[in-house]
Design an enzyme around this catalytic site. Sequence first.
Site, mmCIF file in Angstrom:
data_model
loop_
_atom_site.group_PDB
_atom_site.id
_atom_site.type_symbol
_atom_site.label_atom_id
_atom_site.label_comp_id
_atom_site.label_asym_id
_atom_site.label_seq_id
_atom_site.Cartn_x
_atom_site.Cartn_y
_atom_site.Cartn_z
ATOM 1 N N TYR A 26 -9.854 15.010 -5.306
ATOM 2 C CA TYR A 26 -9.038 14.452 -6.398
ATOM 3 C C TYR A 26 -8.251 15.562 -7.116
ATOM 4 O O TYR A 26 -7.050 15.424 -7.362
ATOM 5 C CB TYR A 26 -9.967 13.726 -7.378
ATOM 6 C CG TYR A 26 -9.267 12.990 -8.494
ATOM 7 C CD1 TYR A 26 -8.626 11.770 -8.267
ATOM 8 C CD2 TYR A 26 -9.268 13.503 -9.795
ATOM 9 C CE1 TYR A 26 -8.002 11.094 -9.301
ATOM 10 C CE2 TYR A 26 -8.649 12.823 -10.837
ATOM 11 C CZ TYR A 26 -8.021 11.610 -10.588
ATOM 12 O OH TYR A 26 -7.399 10.943 -11.610
ATOM 13 N N ASN A 82 0.861 -1.176 0.000
ATOM 14 C CA ASN A 82 0.000 0.000 0.000
ATOM 15 C C ASN A 82 0.902 1.231 0.000
ATOM 16 O O ASN A 82 1.715 1.405 0.926
ATOM 17 C CB ASN A 82 -0.869 -0.046 1.265
ATOM 18 C CG ASN A 82 -1.860 1.090 1.331
ATOM 19 O OD1 ASN A 82 -1.660 2.153 0.740
ATOM 20 N ND2 ASN A 82 -2.938 0.872 2.064
ATOM 21 N N VAL A 83 0.767 2.077 -1.007
ATOM 22 C CA VAL A 83 1.685 3.224 -1.131
ATOM 23 C C VAL A 83 1.528 4.251 -0.006
ATOM 24 O O VAL A 83 2.373 5.125 0.150
ATOM 25 C CB VAL A 83 1.541 3.945 -2.497
ATOM 26 C CG1 VAL A 83 1.952 3.040 -3.642
ATOM 27 C CG2 VAL A 83 0.135 4.503 -2.709
ATOM 28 N N LYS A 90 -4.152 16.021 -7.307
ATOM 29 C CA LYS A 90 -3.403 16.008 -8.576
ATOM 30 C C LYS A 90 -2.677 17.341 -8.786
ATOM 31 O O LYS A 90 -1.575 17.359 -9.346
ATOM 32 C CB LYS A 90 -4.343 15.687 -9.742
ATOM 33 C CG LYS A 90 -4.938 14.281 -9.684
ATOM 34 C CD LYS A 90 -3.870 13.187 -9.721
ATOM 35 C CE LYS A 90 -4.454 11.785 -9.850
ATOM 36 N NZ LYS A 90 -3.427 10.744 -9.899
HETATM 37 P P1 NAP Z 1 -7.380 1.972 -11.786
HETATM 38 O O1 NAP Z 1 -7.814 1.149 -12.971
HETATM 39 O O2 NAP Z 1 -8.318 2.125 -10.644
HETATM 40 O O3 NAP Z 1 -5.983 1.409 -11.274
HETATM 41 C C1 NAP Z 1 -5.361 1.949 -10.154
HETATM 42 C C2 NAP Z 1 -4.513 0.870 -9.526
HETATM 43 O O4 NAP Z 1 -3.895 1.407 -8.339
HETATM 44 C C3 NAP Z 1 -5.335 -0.337 -9.103
HETATM 45 O O5 NAP Z 1 -4.659 -1.515 -9.444
HETATM 46 C C4 NAP Z 1 -5.436 -0.148 -7.600
HETATM 47 O O6 NAP Z 1 -5.603 -1.356 -6.896
HETATM 48 C C5 NAP Z 1 -4.097 0.475 -7.280
HETATM 49 N N1 NAP Z 1 -4.111 1.144 -5.984
HETATM 50 C C6 NAP Z 1 -5.106 1.882 -5.442
HETATM 51 N N2 NAP Z 1 -4.748 2.307 -4.214
HETATM 52 C C7 NAP Z 1 -3.499 1.836 -3.973
HETATM 53 C C8 NAP Z 1 -2.609 1.914 -2.872
HETATM 54 N N3 NAP Z 1 -2.937 2.576 -1.764
HETATM 55 N N4 NAP Z 1 -1.397 1.296 -2.956
HETATM 56 C C9 NAP Z 1 -1.058 0.600 -4.070
HETATM 57 N N5 NAP Z 1 -1.877 0.475 -5.142
HETATM 58 C C10 NAP Z 1 -3.081 1.086 -5.096
HETATM 59 O O7 NAP Z 1 -6.995 3.461 -12.232
HETATM 60 P P2 NAP Z 1 -6.566 4.054 -13.669
HETATM 61 O O8 NAP Z 1 -7.787 4.598 -14.317
HETATM 62 O O9 NAP Z 1 -5.720 3.095 -14.400
HETATM 63 O O10 NAP Z 1 -5.694 5.298 -13.176
HETATM 64 C C11 NAP Z 1 -4.287 5.226 -12.986
HETATM 65 C C12 NAP Z 1 -3.777 6.625 -12.660
HETATM 66 O O11 NAP Z 1 -4.138 7.518 -13.716
HETATM 67 C C13 NAP Z 1 -4.368 7.215 -11.384
HETATM 68 O O12 NAP Z 1 -3.401 7.954 -10.700
HETATM 69 C C14 NAP Z 1 -5.475 8.122 -11.912
HETATM 70 O O13 NAP Z 1 -5.760 9.161 -11.016
HETATM 71 C C15 NAP Z 1 -4.839 8.631 -13.184
HETATM 72 N N6 NAP Z 1 -5.808 9.120 -14.173
HETATM 73 C C16 NAP Z 1 -6.741 8.285 -14.720
HETATM 74 C C17 NAP Z 1 -7.632 8.784 -15.673
HETATM 75 C C18 NAP Z 1 -8.671 7.902 -16.340
HETATM 76 O O14 NAP Z 1 -9.475 8.430 -17.122
HETATM 77 N N7 NAP Z 1 -8.691 6.605 -16.074
HETATM 78 C C19 NAP Z 1 -7.581 10.131 -16.038
HETATM 79 C C20 NAP Z 1 -6.621 10.943 -15.452
HETATM 80 C C21 NAP Z 1 -5.736 10.421 -14.523
HETATM 81 P P3 NAP Z 1 -7.115 -1.876 -6.533
HETATM 82 O O15 NAP Z 1 -7.920 -1.728 -7.778
HETATM 83 O O16 NAP Z 1 -6.909 -3.280 -6.115
HETATM 84 O O17 NAP Z 1 -7.613 -0.974 -5.460
#
Ligand code: NAP
Length: 245
Positions: A153, A61-62, A157
Amino acid sequence: MVQDKVALVTGASRGIGRSISLALAGQGAKIVAVDIDLQATEAFVTELKALGTDAVAVQGNVTIAADVERMVNVAKENFGRVDILVNNAGITRDALLLRMKDEDWDAVLDVNLKGAFLCTRAVAKLMTKQRSGRIINIASVVGQMGNAGQANYCASKAGLMGLTRSNARELAKRNITVNAVAPGFIATDMTDALPEQVRAELAAQIPLERLGSADDIAHTVLFLASDQAGYITGQVIGVNGGMYM
Ligand code: NAP
């Protein structure tokens, strides 16, 4: 080139983190895949190994300093170094301001901002000794533009972008670059499940008239991690289809 470089990616097993890990692995990097879910991380590392990648899974967990120390120790024990850190783990807990609970604020700031701080502090210790490194933080376009219902959020960011610039100044003399990638709307399982009308409304806000893909983000991370990006530091690279200019 990232051939034989060691990359530690948080939130590696799915979504954008998975695409980033696959892109780095595809160019010959060794992967330390960190995620909170042990089974998902191990399954992903099995996949990476089947593709011929040298990879190791770490459950962690980060937001917990001891877990972060353990991640770095696993990287050291397996590969002796960390060349690339991708702070990708992130969560949302959306609510309008007047309804936002203290715990929703704390949880999002903890993972998205404190998590990146803890991972950077731990990895920078190694990179400082190595006198080289690449740190890439995954921010968001809403950290630049704001978004109703996402005060926690957006603040996390925007904070991550400040952390990027501060760390870039501090670590530059050790030949460590620190940059952020700010994705726009990215197509994920979540957006795929939205009705066609809602997806069309989202796309209408984007000059390039489509949602981005996780690979769009991964390609930018790959470039920032490469030798070719050695003179770029302290920057926020928007990958948003022109949504924010
Ligand atoms: P995601 O599919 O929810 O993946 C996030 C991953 O991080 C999941 O595997 C999650 O594990 C893990 N995680 C969550 N809390 C954690 C913790 N405390 N310690 C270690 N691992 C943890 O998200 P995503 O959409 O790929 O997004 C990835 C990044 O891009 C994020 O920083 C997000 O804010 C950013 N972002 C995404 C979008 C978008 O449209 N998707 C847009 C802008 C920015 P669990 O699922 O098991 O909890």
